[in-house]
Design a protein around this motif. Structure first.
Motif, PDB file in Angstrom:
ATOM      1  N   PHE A   2       0.851  -1.184   0.000  1.00 39.98           N
ATOM      2  CA  PHE A   2       0.000   0.000   0.000  1.00 39.98           C
ATOM      3  C   PHE A   2       0.877   1.220   0.000  1.00 39.98           C
ATOM      4  O   PHE A   2       1.714   1.389   0.833  1.00 39.98           O
ATOM      5  CB  PHE A   2      -0.862  -0.017   1.257  1.00 39.98           C
ATOM      6  CG  PHE A   2      -1.670   1.208   1.383  1.00 39.98           C
ATOM      7  CD1 PHE A   2      -1.504   2.038   2.457  1.00 39.98           C
ATOM      8  CD2 PHE A   2      -2.590   1.505   0.420  1.00 39.98           C
ATOM      9  CE1 PHE A   2      -2.263   3.154   2.576  1.00 39.98           C
ATOM     10  CE2 PHE A   2      -3.333   2.628   0.538  1.00 39.98           C
ATOM     11  CZ  PHE A   2      -3.186   3.450   1.607  1.00 39.98           C
ATOM     12  N   LYS A 124     -15.246  -2.734   1.995  1.00 41.25           N
ATOM     13  CA  LYS A 124     -13.864  -3.223   2.081  1.00 41.25           C
ATOM     14  C   LYS A 124     -13.471  -3.480   3.545  1.00 41.25           C
ATOM     15  O   LYS A 124     -12.806  -4.483   3.851  1.00 41.25           O
ATOM     16  CB  LYS A 124     -12.920  -2.209   1.424  1.00 41.25           C
ATOM     17  CG  LYS A 124     -13.194  -2.043  -0.072  1.00 41.25           C
ATOM     18  CD  LYS A 124     -12.238  -1.054  -0.689  1.00 41.25           C
ATOM     19  CE  LYS A 124     -12.585  -0.818  -2.155  1.00 41.25           C
ATOM     20  NZ  LYS A 124     -12.455  -2.025  -2.975  1.00 41.25           N
ATOM     21  N   ALA A 162      -5.021  -1.887   8.487  1.00 42.66           N
ATOM     22  CA  ALA A 162      -5.694  -2.116   7.200  1.00 42.66           C
ATOM     23  C   ALA A 162      -7.077  -1.453   7.181  1.00 42.66           C
ATOM     24  O   ALA A 162      -7.500  -0.905   6.160  1.00 42.66           O
ATOM     25  CB  ALA A 162      -5.818  -3.613   6.929  1.00 42.66           C
ATOM     26  N   HIS A 165      -6.636   2.222   6.661  1.00 45.02           N
ATOM     27  CA  HIS A 165      -6.290   2.519   5.276  1.00 45.02           C
ATOM     28  C   HIS A 165      -7.531   2.970   4.489  1.00 45.02           C
ATOM     29  O   HIS A 165      -7.453   3.842   3.628  1.00 45.02           O
ATOM     30  CB  HIS A 165      -5.675   1.273   4.628  1.00 45.02           C
ATOM     31  CG  HIS A 165      -5.499   1.366   3.148  1.00 45.02           C
ATOM     32  ND1 HIS A 165      -4.405   1.968   2.566  1.00 45.02           N
ATOM     33  CD2 HIS A 165      -6.281   0.928   2.130  1.00 45.02           C
ATOM     34  CE1 HIS A 165      -4.525   1.904   1.254  1.00 45.02           C
ATOM     35  NE2 HIS A 165      -5.653   1.272   0.955  1.00 45.02           N
ATOM     36  N   ILE A 190      -4.976  -5.364   2.759  1.00 46.37           N
ATOM     37  CA  ILE A 190      -5.411  -4.257   1.903  1.00 46.37           C
ATOM     38  C   ILE A 190      -5.616  -4.732   0.473  1.00 46.37           C
ATOM     39  O   ILE A 190      -6.630  -4.415  -0.176  1.00 46.37           O
ATOM     40  CB  ILE A 190      -4.404  -3.099   1.964  1.00 46.37           C
ATOM     41  CG1 ILE A 190      -4.441  -2.443   3.347  1.00 46.37           C
ATOM     42  CG2 ILE A 190      -4.685  -2.069   0.868  1.00 46.37           C
ATOM     43  CD1 ILE A 190      -3.338  -1.452   3.604  1.00 46.37           C
ATOM     44  N   GLU A 194      -9.180  -4.776  -1.441  1.00 48.68           N
ATOM     45  CA  GLU A 194      -9.337  -4.039  -2.693  1.00 48.68           C
ATOM     46  C   GLU A 194      -9.895  -4.952  -3.778  1.00 48.68           C
ATOM     47  O   GLU A 194     -10.761  -4.564  -4.554  1.00 48.68           O
ATOM     48  CB  GLU A 194      -7.984  -3.461  -3.145  1.00 48.68           C
ATOM     49  CG  GLU A 194      -7.454  -2.334  -2.291  1.00 48.68           C
ATOM     50  CD  GLU A 194      -8.080  -0.993  -2.633  1.00 48.68           C
ATOM     51  OE1 GLU A 194      -9.143  -0.974  -3.282  1.00 48.68           O
ATOM     52  OE2 GLU A 194      -7.505   0.041  -2.235  1.00 48.68           O
ATOM     53  N   VAL A 448       0.354   2.120   7.002  1.00 46.37           N
ATOM     54  CA  VAL A 448       0.360   1.433   5.736  1.00 46.37           C
ATOM     55  C   VAL A 448       1.799   1.355   5.323  1.00 46.37           C
ATOM     56  O   VAL A 448       2.331   2.288   4.815  1.00 46.37           O
ATOM     57  CB  VAL A 448      -0.434   2.170   4.687  1.00 46.37           C
ATOM     58  CG1 VAL A 448      -0.395   1.418   3.401  1.00 46.37           C
ATOM     59  CG2 VAL A 448      -1.827   2.347   5.195  1.00 46.37           C
ATOM     60  N   TYR A 456       2.309   5.734   6.005  1.00 49.05           N
ATOM     61  CA  TYR A 456       0.960   5.546   5.485  1.00 49.05           C
ATOM     62  C   TYR A 456       0.126   6.791   5.708  1.00 49.05           C
ATOM     63  O   TYR A 456       0.612   7.804   6.120  1.00 49.05           O
ATOM     64  CB  TYR A 456       0.307   4.382   6.205  1.00 49.05           C
ATOM     65  CG  TYR A 456       0.939   3.109   5.842  1.00 49.05           C
ATOM     66  CD1 TYR A 456       0.428   2.352   4.806  1.00 49.05           C
ATOM     67  CD2 TYR A 456       2.064   2.688   6.492  1.00 49.05           C
ATOM     68  CE1 TYR A 456       1.013   1.183   4.455  1.00 49.05           C
ATOM     69  CE2 TYR A 456       2.652   1.523   6.136  1.00 49.05           C
ATOM     70  CZ  TYR A 456       2.128   0.773   5.116  1.00 49.05           C
ATOM     71  OH  TYR A 456       2.705  -0.398   4.774  1.00 49.05           O
TER      72      TYR A 456
END
Length: 467
Positions: A2, A124, A162, A165, A190, A194, A448, A456
């Motif tokens: 990520f 997600k 995650a 994120h 992640i 996705e 991340v 991240y």
């Protein structure tokens, strides 16, 4: 790995019923203030600190890094010994130890808002909750991810990061110490979310819909539908004392007296002919299994407390309320309210089952509801602002809706900084100022990782970990 920075997925919401999913609609006598603080579903308070996690730092402002412990913590269900595992989806708000949390829908949180990615964040995050720790233990997670030897700390920290994120992007965060397995698991979660994320929002544990109905004396009020997303086999339903004293009878669709109901059943209230104008309530109580992914918003006397999402299922006691209003003639009002984060407003749904116009003023708006009509009244509220709206009507009708609208993560893109020195090993549940210390009480970092001490995206101030 990520590596992208994302726009803030608007954060969470408002607190109704003193925070919750639907602000109940209670009718009270003249001069009394309506207590719109009886929530449907599950309520609770935070207990203890982060259970399993690892230490990270987040850049709360350019060049300034704050220590954070990423991992799950516990929500104690009101009036029971039941405890629920939860993660944060609202990093930068403080966590208030005295706040009461209420189960709510995604529409009342930042999960209603589109993320920068093609799909919304909620589905997600739901995939992560269903396929990661603690719903999947660290041994099974090692097998599914191909990362051998994961510990509970690895799994808890990676799962939280995650989730961040998607819920709270764009604030740099980095590991404190060397945790390569955590880093790999974050990247794997992640990527999987996705590619596969698309799980639907879980249904409310228990609700009565609509939560307010009205009608004339001598009529049968309803229907009110029982919804039990938690799979409760038997829901105990009853009129409150005001209803029984007024001579009302609670019946099913066939007119038979009813004391228990199941998912999908319809309830009705028979009002005696000629009954004076009045109000009452229907209560519903059950033991049900609350579903992964239900959101919880917290409120403490008009102050928003960090929003949570459910990560561990359990059988819990749940409660729901619907209100009744009747009169022989005139306007007969009923009101429900719900925070709508897509509009940044409290939306009141008002109906008039009487034979005269119902006129009232709320939030500076003059409203007229014709006999037999139902309409929405949208009351915009500024982000992070407490609201208090009162609707009045005939026969002493007075209902107040209060809470705090908190729908946005307000994350801004922050460029990565030069990494700060690392320390070794996790410090669990005691990082930072601890729980309930205002601004410094609850921020977290969206970890991340893009390499050894990766950066991240996250946000502002506060601390996620709790003492």
């Amino acid at each position: 790995m990520f590596h992208k920075q994302r726009r803030a997925v608007s954060r969470i919401v408002a607190v109704m019923l003193a925070s919750g999913l639907v602000v109940g609609s209670g009718l009270l006598a003249t001069g009394a203030a309506a207590a719109a603080d009886t929530p449907s579903g599950v309520t609770g308070k935070l207990e203890g600190g982060v259970k399993y996690g690892e230490r990270i730092e987040s850049e709360t402002r350019p060049g300034h890094w704050e220590p954070v412990t990423a991992g799950p913590f516990t929500l104690k269900v009101t009036g029971t010994e039941s405890a629920l595992d939860v993660y944060c989806i609202d990093l930068l708000n403080p966590t208030l130890t005295t706040a009461t949390y209420h189960e709510t829908d995604w529409a009342s949180t930042s999960l209603s808002q589109p993320a920068k990615v093609k799909a919304k964040a909620g589905p997600k995050i739901q995939w992560i909750l269903e396929n990661s720790f603690p719903n999947i233990d660290e041994v099974a997670l090692s097998k599914s991810s191909g990362i051998d030897g994961l510990t509970k700390n690895d799994a808890g920290a990676a799962t939280q990061v995650a989730i961040w994120h998607f819920s709270d992007p764009n604030i740099p965060v980095r590991m404190v110490g060397d945790f390569p397995k955590t880093t790999k698991l974050i990247d794997w979660l992640i990527a999987q979310a996705e590619a596969k994320g698309g799980s639907e929002e879980p249904k409310p544990t228990l609700a009565l819909n609509p939560s307010a109905v009205g009608g004339k004396s001598g009529e049968t009020l309803g229907p009110i539908t029982v919804n039990t997303g938690g799979g409760a086999a038997d829901v105990a339903v009853a009129l409150d004392k005001k209803g029984t004293d007024a001579g009302l009878a609670l019946v099913d669709k066939n007119g038979a007296p009813v004391k228990t109901a199941k998912n999908g059943d319809q309830l009705f209230a028979k009002v005696p002919a000629g009954a004076d104008a009045g109000s009452a309530g229907i209560t519903a109580d059950a033991s049900a299994t609350i579903k992964l992914g239900r959101a919880f918003v917290g409120d403490d006397n008009g102050k928003h407390s960090q929003t949570l999402i459910l990560a561990g299922t359990n059988k819990v006691k749940v409660h729901a309320l619907a209100t009744l209003a009747w009169a022989p003639t005139g306007a007969i009002p009923a009101v429900t309210g719900k925070v709508d984060c897509t509009q940044g407003a409290l939306v009141l749904t008002v109906s008039n089952k009487g034979d005269q116009d119902w006129k009232f003023t709320v939030g500076g708006k003059d409203v007229t509801v014709k006999p037999g009509a139902t309409q929405d009244v949208v009351l915009p509220v500024a982000e992070d602002t407490a609201y208090n709206f009162t609707v009045t009507g005939p026969a002493g009708f007075s209902q107040t809706f209060s809470g705090v609208l908190n729908c946005k993560t307000d994350s801004n893109t922050v460029p990565p900084s030069t990494p700060a020195p690392s320390s070794s090993g996790p410090e669990l549940a005691t990082t930072g100022g601890g729980m309930g210390t205002g601004v410094t009480a609850a921020i977290a970092g969206v970890l991340v990782v893009a390499g050894g001490a990766a950066v991240y995206g996250l946000r502002r101030r506060g601390r996620h970990s709790r003492a």
